[in-house]
Write a protein that holds these residues in place. Structure first.
Motif, PDB file in Angstrom:
ATOM      1  N   ASN A  17       0.848  -1.177  -0.094  1.00 46.16           N
ATOM      2  CA  ASN A  17      -0.108  -0.053   0.056  1.00 46.16           C
ATOM      3  C   ASN A  17       0.844   1.123   0.034  1.00 46.16           C
ATOM      4  OD1 ASN A  17      -2.437  -1.423  -0.030  1.00 46.16           O
ATOM      5  ND2 ASN A  17      -2.480  -1.366   2.275  1.00 46.16           N
ATOM      6  N   PHE A  18       1.941   1.570   0.812  1.00 43.01           N
ATOM      7  CA  PHE A  18       2.777   2.509   0.745  1.00 43.01           C
ATOM      8  C   PHE A  18       3.286   2.628  -0.470  1.00 43.01           C
ATOM      9  CE2 PHE A  18       6.921   4.407   2.444  1.00 43.01           C
ATOM     10  CZ  PHE A  18       6.481   5.617   2.879  1.00 43.01           C
ATOM     11  N   GLU A  19       4.116   1.686  -1.164  1.00 44.10           N
ATOM     12  CA  GLU A  19       4.625   1.806  -2.367  1.00 44.10           C
ATOM     13  C   GLU A  19       3.379   2.531  -3.627  1.00 44.10           C
ATOM     14  OE1 GLU A  19       6.006  -2.271  -3.353  1.00 44.10           O
ATOM     15  OE2 GLU A  19       8.005  -1.674  -2.522  1.00 44.10           O
ATOM     16  N   TYR A  20       2.472   1.830  -3.212  1.00 47.74           N
ATOM     17  CA  TYR A  20       1.122   2.259  -4.386  1.00 47.74           C
ATOM     18  C   TYR A  20       0.994   3.618  -4.181  1.00 47.74           C
ATOM     19  CZ  TYR A  20      -3.309   3.091  -6.453  1.00 47.74           C
ATOM     20  OH  TYR A  20      -4.376   3.279  -7.271  1.00 47.74           O
ATOM     21  N   ASP A  21       0.970   4.047  -2.801  1.00 47.90           N
ATOM     22  CA  ASP A  21       0.462   5.460  -2.502  1.00 47.90           C
ATOM     23  C   ASP A  21       1.866   6.366  -2.889  1.00 47.90           C
ATOM     24  OD1 ASP A  21      -2.045   4.805  -1.564  1.00 47.90           O
ATOM     25  OD2 ASP A  21      -0.928   4.944   0.751  1.00 47.90           O
ATOM     26  N   LEU A  22       2.981   6.053  -2.638  1.00 52.95           N
ATOM     27  CA  LEU A  22       4.223   6.850  -3.282  1.00 52.95           C
ATOM     28  C   LEU A  22       4.203   6.797  -4.737  1.00 52.95           C
ATOM     29  CD1 LEU A  22       6.979   5.491  -1.012  1.00 52.95           C
ATOM     30  CD2 LEU A  22       5.982   7.563  -1.045  1.00 52.95           C
ATOM     31  N   SER A  23       3.860   5.831  -5.393  1.00 51.28           N
ATOM     32  CA  SER A  23       3.745   5.722  -7.014  1.00 51.28           C
ATOM     33  C   SER A  23       2.937   6.789  -7.515  1.00 51.28           C
ATOM     34  CB  SER A  23       3.471   4.400  -7.495  1.00 51.28           C
ATOM     35  OG  SER A  23       4.643   3.577  -6.997  1.00 51.28           O
ATOM     36  N   ARG A  24       1.559   6.864  -6.774  1.00 44.07           N
ATOM     37  CA  ARG A  24       0.597   7.786  -7.288  1.00 44.07           C
ATOM     38  C   ARG A  24       0.847   9.228  -6.951  1.00 44.07           C
ATOM     39  NH1 ARG A  24      -0.008   3.909  -8.833  1.00 44.07           N
ATOM     40  NH2 ARG A  24       0.952   5.127 -10.620  1.00 44.07           N
ATOM     41  N   ALA A  25       1.918   9.532  -5.878  1.00 37.76           N
ATOM     42  CA  ALA A  25       2.039  10.815  -5.615  1.00 37.76           C
ATOM     43  C   ALA A  25       3.410  11.187  -6.830  1.00 37.76           C
ATOM     44  CB  ALA A  25       2.880  10.809  -4.163  1.00 37.76           C
ATOM     45  N   ALA A  26       4.232  10.289  -6.850  1.00 41.42           N
ATOM     46  CA  ALA A  26       5.290  10.700  -7.848  1.00 41.42           C
ATOM     47  C   ALA A  26       4.725  10.816  -9.296  1.00 41.42           C
ATOM     48  CB  ALA A  26       6.355   9.449  -7.931  1.00 41.42           C
ATOM     49  N   ASP A  27       3.617  10.033  -9.691  1.00 41.78           N
ATOM     50  CA  ASP A  27       2.865  10.274 -11.029  1.00 41.78           C
ATOM     51  C   ASP A  27       2.342  11.697 -10.937  1.00 41.78           C
ATOM     52  OD1 ASP A  27       2.235   9.349 -13.402  1.00 41.78           O
ATOM     53  OD2 ASP A  27       0.065   9.023 -12.576  1.00 41.78           O
ATOM     54  N   ARG A  28       1.781  11.885  -9.701  1.00 43.51           N
ATOM     55  CA  ARG A  28       1.077  13.434  -9.877  1.00 43.51           C
ATOM     56  C   ARG A  28       2.141  14.433  -9.930  1.00 43.51           C
ATOM     57  NH1 ARG A  28      -2.006  11.003  -5.810  1.00 43.51           N
ATOM     58  NH2 ARG A  28      -0.400  11.994  -3.975  1.00 43.51           N
ATOM     59  N   ILE A  29       3.298  14.238  -9.353  1.00 41.47           N
ATOM     60  CA  ILE A  29       4.505  15.229  -9.323  1.00 41.47           C
ATOM     61  C   ILE A  29       4.785  15.650 -11.025  1.00 41.47           C
ATOM     62  CG2 ILE A  29       6.835  15.694  -9.086  1.00 41.47           C
ATOM     63  CD1 ILE A  29       6.151  14.715  -6.060  1.00 41.47           C
ATOM     64  N   VAL A  30       5.077  14.132 -11.697  1.00 44.14           N
ATOM     65  CA  VAL A  30       5.626  13.892 -12.918  1.00 44.14           C
ATOM     66  C   VAL A  30       4.745  14.880 -13.791  1.00 44.14           C
ATOM     67  CG1 VAL A  30       6.209  12.566 -14.810  1.00 44.14           C
ATOM     68  CG2 VAL A  30       7.170  12.159 -12.597  1.00 44.14           C
ATOM     69  N   LYS A  31       3.384  14.477 -13.764  1.00 40.40           N
ATOM     70  CA  LYS A  31       2.401  15.265 -14.497  1.00 40.40           C
ATOM     71  C   LYS A  31       2.363  16.560 -14.285  1.00 40.40           C
ATOM     72  CE  LYS A  31       0.002  10.843 -15.983  1.00 40.40           C
ATOM     73  NZ  LYS A  31      -0.866   9.914 -15.323  1.00 40.40           N
ATOM     74  N   ALA A  32       2.295  17.177 -13.128  1.00 43.35           N
ATOM     75  CA  ALA A  32       2.261  18.620 -12.931  1.00 43.35           C
ATOM     76  C   ALA A  32       3.351  19.286 -13.283  1.00 43.35           C
ATOM     77  CB  ALA A  32       2.103  18.685 -11.237  1.00 43.35           C
ATOM     78  N   THR A  33       4.396  18.811 -13.207  1.00 43.84           N
ATOM     79  CA  THR A  33       5.806  19.476 -13.366  1.00 43.84           C
ATOM     80  C   THR A  33       6.157  19.196 -15.064  1.00 43.84           C
ATOM     81  OG1 THR A  33       7.053  17.844 -12.551  1.00 43.84           O
ATOM     82  CG2 THR A  33       6.425  19.521 -11.252  1.00 43.84           C
ATOM     83  N   GLY A  34       5.618  18.240 -15.604  1.00 41.91           N
ATOM     84  CA  GLY A  34       6.447  17.914 -16.907  1.00 41.91           C
ATOM     85  C   GLY A  34       7.614  17.232 -16.824  1.00 41.91           C
ATOM     86  N   LEU A  35       8.082  16.908 -15.568  1.00 41.29           N
ATOM     87  CA  LEU A  35       9.717  16.284 -15.336  1.00 41.29           C
ATOM     88  C   LEU A  35       9.734  15.259 -16.202  1.00 41.29           C
ATOM     89  CD1 LEU A  35      11.757  16.900 -13.135  1.00 41.29           C
ATOM     90  CD2 LEU A  35      10.665  14.967 -11.834  1.00 41.29           C
ATOM     91  N   THR A  36      10.978  15.119 -16.725  1.00 46.33           N
ATOM     92  CA  THR A  36      11.298  13.976 -17.518  1.00 46.33           C
ATOM     93  C   THR A  36      12.356  13.108 -16.755  1.00 46.33           C
ATOM     94  OG1 THR A  36      13.157  15.251 -18.705  1.00 46.33           O
ATOM     95  CG2 THR A  36      11.151  15.466 -19.495  1.00 46.33           C
TER      96      THR A  36
END
Length: 81
Positions: A17-36
């Motif tokens: 569950n922790f990995e899933y939550d962290l992955s979703r947070a990382a995905d939000r950051i990538v999409k919000a910032t356009g990080l490559t």
């Protein structure tokens, strides 16, 4: 007290569950910032484009990979027990 669900014999459900939550947070950051992946690799060379594609598909990264993406932008993870 017995657990209700064991996702994998080598990993407890809390870690899953922790990995899933962290992955979703990382995905939000990538999409919000356009990080490559190339930008993340400047700080954490182990990140590859397929990690970001996996996030985009809703897959889960390991704790270290998710932390690397979050920390690249100076993010902080707080764990409350």
């Amino acid at each position: 007290m017995a657990t209700k669900y064991i996702p994998k014999p080598w990993k407890c459900s809390t870690a899953e569950n922790f990995e899933y939550d962290l992955s979703r947070a990382a995905d939000r950051i990538v999409k919000a910032t356009g990080l490559t992946a190339a930008e993340i690799q400047q700080t954490y060379p182990s990140i590859r484009p397929y990690h970001l594609r996996a996030l985009d598909k809703g897959e889960t990264l390991g704790i270290r990979m998710a932390f690397a993406i979050i920390e690249t932008l100076g993010g902080d993870v707080e764990v409350l027990a």
